[in-house]
Design an enzyme around this catalytic site. Structure first.
Site, mmCIF file in Angstrom:
data_model
loop_
_atom_site.group_PDB
_atom_site.id
_atom_site.type_symbol
_atom_site.label_atom_id
_atom_site.label_comp_id
_atom_site.label_asym_id
_atom_site.label_seq_id
_atom_site.Cartn_x
_atom_site.Cartn_y
_atom_site.Cartn_z
ATOM 1 N N SER A 174 4.290 -8.066 2.006
ATOM 2 C CA SER A 174 4.864 -8.562 0.740
ATOM 3 C C SER A 174 6.409 -8.265 0.628
ATOM 4 O O SER A 174 6.916 -7.524 1.120
ATOM 5 C CB SER A 174 4.024 -7.943 -0.670
ATOM 6 N N TYR A 178 0.317 0.462 -3.208
ATOM 7 C CA TYR A 178 -0.208 -0.776 -2.580
ATOM 8 C C TYR A 178 1.065 -1.131 -2.311
ATOM 9 O O TYR A 178 0.610 -1.367 -0.619
ATOM 10 C CB TYR A 178 -0.066 -1.738 -4.274
ATOM 11 N N LYS A 219 1.666 -1.724 2.550
ATOM 12 C CA LYS A 219 2.068 -2.906 3.226
ATOM 13 C C LYS A 219 2.922 -2.234 4.086
ATOM 14 O O LYS A 219 2.651 -2.970 5.260
ATOM 15 C CB LYS A 219 2.623 -3.861 2.322
#
Ligand code: WQD
Length: 340
Positions: free
Chosen positions: A125, A150, A154
């Site tokens: 992302s 989050y 990644k």
């Protein structure tokens, strides 16, 4: 035929990837525990493509099951989409996010070593870039300055896969850094069906249009942008899915690891998205300006040139198509996949 294991294959992104895989001559095997999706999407994928594929209800953290699937279906590559992805939830439950989002990747890497699978495409992302030091973001922009677990999960997964590729010379790994995927398959038969409270702008707009939410909160209108609202690089989910197939074709002859942006290169503001959706739905959308969300970035925009040079991939669909396709899905399926 080359079979591709798609983890999270019942999800918004995974299901659109399966459509692209089947349409472009690959086989697909979905592994999903349906924690934020439903197998009800599968018959629609077969309806849309006229092709069948395999699916297993499985926890991707279970290495034995992943190795079994890799052997049983002679898996040629893995596309790893399964993971928790709600930014606010990651702040409340960091341990669950690190446990799930990292152990799924470690499990797949171990299963690959056991079975000799050597190609891995990771759903990364643009959030790995954090606050921009320059725009548009190129793949050389520093990563790791994230604002939530989050995003950090990644970054950590990219590290795991970079080191695994270095230690396993035959591996080819693509780290695909998604900007903001929106829209739905043009048929209106599959789309984003978030379980629980949505936090992304498009599902919130769609739930406002279908009467589930009273208004769209415009989270901040004093950003240093032309209209004061946040700017993002929105790309059509079908373009994103095609980007994965383009990455697989590249991995047929590439070994090593490459991070690649998947975006349009164009920035679109919240107000512009709202206008696009009002045009698609043919009516006004109630909004209310609310405070900024902590950690939100004013502007994110991709430099998409590496994907074009390396994969021969670029986005084709317009913002108007993203909005029209998103609305067709939501208006035809107001309760997602519940209505069968
Ligand atoms: C987009 C714009 C908000 C909600 C995150 C993840 C990313 C990716 C997509 C996970 C911003 C504004 C939002 C609302 C608003 N993966 N907004 N009102 O934050 O860019 O990216 O989701 O799904 O990895 O980081 O996407 O859709 O939440 O926000 O005005 O109710 O819409 O400020 O400018 P984001 P988003």
């Amino acid at each position: 035929m080359k079979n591709v294991l798609v983890t999270g294959g019942a999800g918004y992104i995974g299901s659109h990837i399966i459509v692209s895989l089947l349409e472009q001559g690959y086989g697909a095997v979905s592994a999903d525990n349906y924690s934020n999706s439903t197998p009800d999407v599968y018959p629609r994928l077969e309806e849309l493509t006229g092709k069948t594929f395999a699916a297993a209800e499985a926890d991707v953290r279970d290495t034995g099951t992943m190795a079994r699937l890799m052997r049983e279906y002679a898996i040629w590559a893995v596309i790893h989409c399964a993971g928790y992805k709600a930014v606010p939830e990651s702040i409340e439950q960091p341990l669950a996010y690190y446990e799930n989002n990292l152990n799924t990747t470690l499990s797949l890497c171990n299963a690959m070593r056991e079975t000799g699978v050597t190609r891995f495409v990771f759903s990364s992302s643009a959030t790995v870039y954090g606050e921009p030091e320059f725009l548009p973001y190129t793949e050389e922009h520093p990563t790791g300055n994230c604002s939530n677990p989050y995003g950090f999960s990644k970054v950590m997964n990219e590290r795991i896969l970079t080191d695994a590729a270095a230690a396993n010379p035959g591996w080819g790994v693509a780290l695909l850094r998604y900007f903001n995927p929106i829209g739905a398959h043009p048929s209106g038969r599959i789309g984003d069906a978030p379980g629980g409270k949505p936090f992304n702008i498009m599902p919130i707009i769609l739930q406002t249009l279908t009467g589930k939410l009273p208004y769209v909160p415009v989270t901040g209108d004093t950003y240093p942008t032309p209209d004061g609202t946040g700017i993002r690089d929105y790309l059509h989910i079908a373009d994103l899915a095609d980007g994965h197939v383009a990455a697989l074709r590249y991995l047929e002859t590439f070994t090593g690891v490459e991070a690649v942006n998947l975006g349009t290169g164009q920035g679109v503001s919240v107000l512009e998205i709202l206008r696009g959706m009002e045009t698609a739905a043919g009516r006004a959308i109630p909004t209310k300006v609310t405070p900024r969300r902590p950690g939100d970035i004013a502007e994110m925009r991709a430099d998409a040139s590496k994907a074009k040079h390396m994969f021969g991939w670029e986005t084709k669909r317009t913002l108007a198509e993203m909005c029209a396709d998103a609305w067709r899905w939501a208006s035809n399926n107001p309760r997602g996949y519940e209505n069968g």
